[in-house]
Design a protein around this motif. Structure first.
Motif, mmCIF file in Angstrom:
data_model
loop_
_atom_site.group_PDB
_atom_site.id
_atom_site.type_symbol
_atom_site.label_atom_id
_atom_site.label_comp_id
_atom_site.label_asym_id
_atom_site.label_seq_id
_atom_site.Cartn_x
_atom_site.Cartn_y
_atom_site.Cartn_z
ATOM 1 N N HIS A 37 -7.546 -2.790 -2.677
ATOM 2 C CA HIS A 37 -7.385 -1.362 -2.389
ATOM 3 C C HIS A 37 -8.381 -0.553 -3.225
ATOM 4 O O HIS A 37 -9.034 -1.079 -4.124
ATOM 5 C CB HIS A 37 -5.963 -0.897 -2.732
ATOM 6 C CG HIS A 37 -4.911 -1.455 -1.830
ATOM 7 N ND1 HIS A 37 -4.640 -0.921 -0.589
ATOM 8 C CD2 HIS A 37 -4.050 -2.497 -1.997
ATOM 9 C CE1 HIS A 37 -3.660 -1.596 -0.018
ATOM 10 N NE2 HIS A 37 -3.278 -2.561 -0.849
ATOM 11 N N CYS B 167 -8.456 -3.451 2.229
ATOM 12 C CA CYS B 167 -7.606 -2.557 3.021
ATOM 13 C C CYS B 167 -8.464 -1.728 3.973
ATOM 14 O O CYS B 167 -9.355 -0.985 3.531
ATOM 15 C CB CYS B 167 -6.821 -1.651 2.078
ATOM 16 S SG CYS B 167 -5.900 -0.349 2.912
ATOM 17 N N CYS C 245 -8.115 2.111 3.123
ATOM 18 C CA CYS C 245 -8.807 2.547 1.904
ATOM 19 C C CYS C 245 -10.325 2.561 2.102
ATOM 20 O O CYS C 245 -11.022 3.438 1.585
ATOM 21 C CB CYS C 245 -8.472 1.620 0.735
ATOM 22 S SG CYS C 245 -6.889 1.957 -0.074
ATOM 23 N N ALA D 159 -2.620 3.911 -4.159
ATOM 24 C CA ALA D 159 -3.957 3.685 -3.633
ATOM 25 C C ALA D 159 -4.337 4.846 -2.730
ATOM 26 O O ALA D 159 -3.493 5.672 -2.363
ATOM 27 C CB ALA D 159 -3.990 2.371 -2.859
ATOM 28 N N CYS E 279 -4.912 4.854 0.350
ATOM 29 C CA CYS E 279 -4.191 4.755 1.620
ATOM 30 C C CYS E 279 -2.729 5.152 1.498
ATOM 31 O O CYS E 279 -2.025 5.257 2.503
ATOM 32 C CB CYS E 279 -4.288 3.333 2.165
ATOM 33 S SG CYS E 279 -3.431 2.103 1.137
#
Length: 271
Positions: A204, A239, A242, A216, A218
């Motif tokens: 992440h 990710c 991210c 994170a 996200c």
């Protein structure tokens, strides 16, 4: 208590009751019936039931959800006139971030093509600083009076000869000047650093400084065992959200420096 109707991550209307908010949801959006976690004995939000294969979307949010890490952001479209349909707008400037929806929504009235967006993000203490809140409320009260033409006797000349358009332009300039003074890059203490972190086998991105530090980009809550990535982790899964390869729902609300640091990082990394 205020209930906000959300489209994507954009606040489209505010209501005093849940029933009013439900009736305010556009027909094409669907109804928000899935309750989120409780704040003060009442759900902090309600999500729209997803269609097959889709992700649940935030539909109605209480302003009390700021206790769970939600923050509001005032964004203004920067695209050439007539070139953006704002669904969603991708060319925007972030003017302010705060836990106070009411104040940002009042500022939005003086910034053309602007909206209040909401999402989970690290806190920005500048938007909740008592001086900003006091001065900001005093300014919007003054601007609200400035853009109105007070009633007068017909035979009396007006005290202010500006047209309504000229008043609106002056209010816009004062509003953005005030917000730039409080939220411009020069007012930030230090730069924002993007740090890749490994949580198990998932890679992440995290912003530093970040409050809370366990989130994170996200919105994923990182475990206590996560660590900074070295770039040599075998089998790590980056990710998609991210790294900018998939949308983040709800959209993250980032300050100007945070957004700049994040987008610069993912562009340089070739994501």
């Amino acid at each position: 208590m205020t209930y906000l109707v959300i489209d994507g991550a954009r606040v489209v209307s505010a209501h005093r009751t849940l029933a009013s908010a439900r009736s305010g949801e556009a027909q094409g959006l669907g109804h928000s019936t899935e309750p989120g976690p409780s704040v003060g004995g009442v759900p902090a939000w309600w999500a729209r039931t997803p269609q097959s294969g889709e992700v649940a979307q935030l539909g109605i949010l209480r302003t009390a959800a700021t206790e769970l890490g939600f923050r509001f952001e005032l964004r203004a479209c920067q695209a050439p006139a007539g070139s953006c349909n704002h669904r969603p707008c991708t060319a925007y400037a972030t003017w302010a971030v705060s836990s106070r929806y009411g104040l940002l929504s009042e500022f939005a009235a003086f910034v053309p093509l602007s909206w209040v967006w909401v999402g989970q993000r690290s806190d920005d203490p500048r938007g909740d600083d008592p001086q900003f809140l006091t001065e900001g409320q005093a300014l919007v009260d003054r601007l609200r009076a400035d853009v109105r033409q007070p009633p007068r006797a017909i035979e009396q000349p007006p005290n202010d000869t500006r047209t309504l358009e000229e008043r609106a332009q002056a209010a816009h300039a004062l509003a953005v000047r005030f917000l730039a003074r409080h939220f411009g890059p020069g007012s930030e203490a230090g730069g924002v650093v993007v740090r890749p972190v490994l949580d198990g086998q998932d890679l992440h991105l995290r912003l530093d400084p970040s409050i809370p530090s366990y989130l994170a980009v996200c919105g994923t809550a990182l475990s206590g065992g996560c660590r900074d990535a070295t770039g040599f982790e075998l089998g790590a899964r980056s990710c998609d959200r991210c790294f900018g390869r998939a949308p983040i729902v709800p959209s993250p609300v980032l300050g100007a420096a945070e957004y700049e640091a994040w987008t610069s990082y993912i562009h340089q990394s070739g994501s």
